[in-house]
Scaffold this active site. Structure first.
Site, short mmCIF file in Angstrom:
data_model
loop_
_atom_site.label_atom_id
_atom_site.label_comp_id
_atom_site.label_asym_id
_atom_site.label_seq_id
_atom_site.Cartn_x
_atom_site.Cartn_y
_atom_site.Cartn_z
N THR A 157 0.81 -1.20 0.00
CA THR A 157 0.00 0.00 0.00
C THR A 157 0.85 1.26 0.00
O THR A 157 2.02 1.22 0.38
CB THR A 157 -0.96 0.00 1.22
N ARG A 158 0.23 2.35 -0.44
CA ARG A 158 0.87 3.67 -0.37
C ARG A 158 -0.10 4.69 0.22
O ARG A 158 0.10 5.88 0.11
CB ARG A 158 1.27 4.12 -1.79
N HIS A 211 -8.90 2.52 3.49
CA HIS A 211 -10.34 2.75 3.51
C HIS A 211 -11.02 1.39 3.58
O HIS A 211 -10.35 0.35 3.62
CB HIS A 211 -10.81 3.63 2.34
N HIS A 267 -9.97 -1.36 1.06
CA HIS A 267 -8.70 -2.04 1.37
C HIS A 267 -8.93 -3.12 2.43
O HIS A 267 -8.42 -4.23 2.33
CB HIS A 267 -7.66 -1.05 1.90
N ARG A 311 -6.41 -3.77 -9.15
CA ARG A 311 -6.63 -3.20 -10.48
C ARG A 311 -5.51 -2.19 -10.76
O ARG A 311 -5.16 -1.41 -9.89
CB ARG A 311 -7.99 -2.50 -10.47
#
Lengths: 78, 375
Positions: free
Chosen positions: B185-186, B190, B193, B279
């Site tokens: 992740t960066r 939310h 996720h 995606r």
């Protein structure tokens, strides 16, 4: 740089013609564009499984204890 | 525990105290390169023991593999200018002021390689507007192939969140985890996720949340915000015995599908058996198709880590839950997308986003920071 370094080469392998024909039929419409690409794919899969069995973790007991100490200090381990 | 990539976990630290390096000529490198050196030394980039030589680079560029046939998709390059006083056979001391890094580079080979060819093959574009292509074109004109040894790495911010592959492997083992899914992740989490992570976690023993920390662009969340928001989420909504977070210091290349493979390889080295690919993973702009990063995995039967593919997901007002296009029969009009942009805009105004989007506690954690965004 990888530890074992070999120059990329292609080589010819003989397989029985009936087997080659079976494979050609099997790969029709699968996305493999040649007998070679299919055989390469299968061999890579087989070889990687063999290599997996051969791998051994190389942590000494001392190293492992030091790591566990740090993990405990950081709250990763109880 | 899965094998490290290439069957050997690389560990290239100097083991003895020595003063013999003190007289050596030093060569100051930038922080991105210093992070590459540390990732080689700690085994994150196993089986690499140094920077790519010509044969390996050529093989990576054209075949997505090292010259010994090991899958490898992103070139790890050390660039050098003609003006630099370095020649083949030298051993040079690499330094980086920001990280207090000291390492030795054994200069085995100095070579040139057409950057346009690298860009075309790695990024599928030579457009300098592509951030990865720009970084490549900004590199000096020669490359060095050679092994490194790390002598010293200084104390850095977030070190307490930074685990090496040796450490994560021992940690997973201690936790009794056999199957571990990694999530990259960066951004702060939310609900989308959380849905992806927990769906994947349902089928394995543990989840390894592995945020990429480092250079950011204005408007991005600051690193400390990402870490604190994840800590809050994990404390309130995850089982401690099933979840671990540590950081990864590396620069994003935005190479889409090729970078998805690279990200999976790094997580394999950390000891993970599965890797979540979403995606447009590692994509930027419209350079890659939304699922190119899924398709590329078909080329690597010998990767040694299983991708877990997720398509787009949203909240369905009819279902009353987070859904994806495989599980929800309702019309798009009932779907609310998890828009990072929208969440950022609300937080910028000091507002807590709706609980359909983000956990209240996570939003409140973000809002405890006066300036949560990079300026």
């Amino acid at each position: 740089m990888a530890e074992e370094n070999e120059t990329k080469k292609y080589t010819t392998i003989s397989i029985p013609t009936p087997l080659a024909n079976k494979i050609k039929k099997r790969i029709e419409g699968t996305g493999f564009n040649s007998l070679s690409s299919y055989v390469t794919y299968v061999l890579r899969e087989v070889i990687s499984n063999v290599e997996e069995d051969e791998h051994e973790e190389a942590f000494s007991k001392d190293d492992e204890e030091k790591v566990k100490e740090r993990l405990r200090a950081l709250g990763y381990l109880d | 525990m899965p094998k490290p990539h290439g069957n050997k976990l690389i560990n290239r630290y100097i083991t003895k105290e020595s003063t013999e390096f003190e007289e050596m000529p030093t060569y100051e490198i930038n922080t991105n390169l210093a992070e590459d050196v540390m990732n080689i030394a700690s085994g994150v980039f196993s089986p690499l023991t140094g920077f790519l030589n010509y044969n390996d680079l050529d093989s990576v560029v054209h075949h997505k593999r090292l010259s010994n046939d090991t899958p490898w998709t992103i070139p790890i390059l050390f660039d050098l200018s003609k003006k630099d006083d370095v020649k083949e056979g030298d051993t040079i001391m690499l330094t980086n002021e920001e990280t207090d890094l000291k390492a030795l580079l054994d200069v085995k080979e100095i070579y040139k390689y057409d950057k346009k060819t690298i860009a075309e093959e790695i990024y599928t574009t030579t457009d300098p507007a592509h951030p990865g292509v720009k970084m490549l074109f900004d590199m000096k004109d020669q490359f060095v192939g050679g092994n490194i040894i790390l002598i010293n790495k200084g104390k850095r911010k977030f070190d307490d969140y930074n685990l090496t592959p040796r450490e994560t492997r021992i940690l997973f083992n201690e936790k009794g985890w056999k199957e571990i899914v990694a999530f990259q992740t960066r951004n702060p989490p939310h609900l989308g996720h959380e849905y992806v992570q927990k769906t994947a976690l349902t089928f394995v023993d543990g989840i390894f949340i592995n945020p990429i920390i480092g250079k950011k662009k204005p408007g991005d969340f600051k690193d400390e915000v990402i870490l604190k928001s994840y800590e809050t989420l994990m404390e309130k909504y995850y089982l401690k015995k099933r979840s671990v977070m540590s950081i990864l210091r590396t620069s994003m290349k935005y190479a889409g599908p090729r970078e998805a493979i690279h990200h999976a390889i790094m997580r394999k080295n950390f000891g993970c058996t599965h890797f979540i690919v979403g995606r447009d993973h590692a994509g930027v702009g419209n350079y890659y198709g939304p699922y190119d990063a899924h398709d590329i995995f078909k080329e690597f039967p010998d990767l040694g880590i299983t991708p877990v593919f997720f398509r787009s997901f949203s909240r369905c007002m009819k279902c009353g839950s987070v859904v994806n296009d495989k599980i929800c029969p309702h019309d798009q009009k009932y779907h609310v997308n998890f828009s990072g942009k929208k969440i950022r805009a609300l937080l910028k105004e000091g507002e807590v986003p709706s609980e359909d989007m983000m956990r209240k506690e996570v939003a409140e954690t973000i809002l405890t920071f006066d300036h949560p965004f990079v300026e």
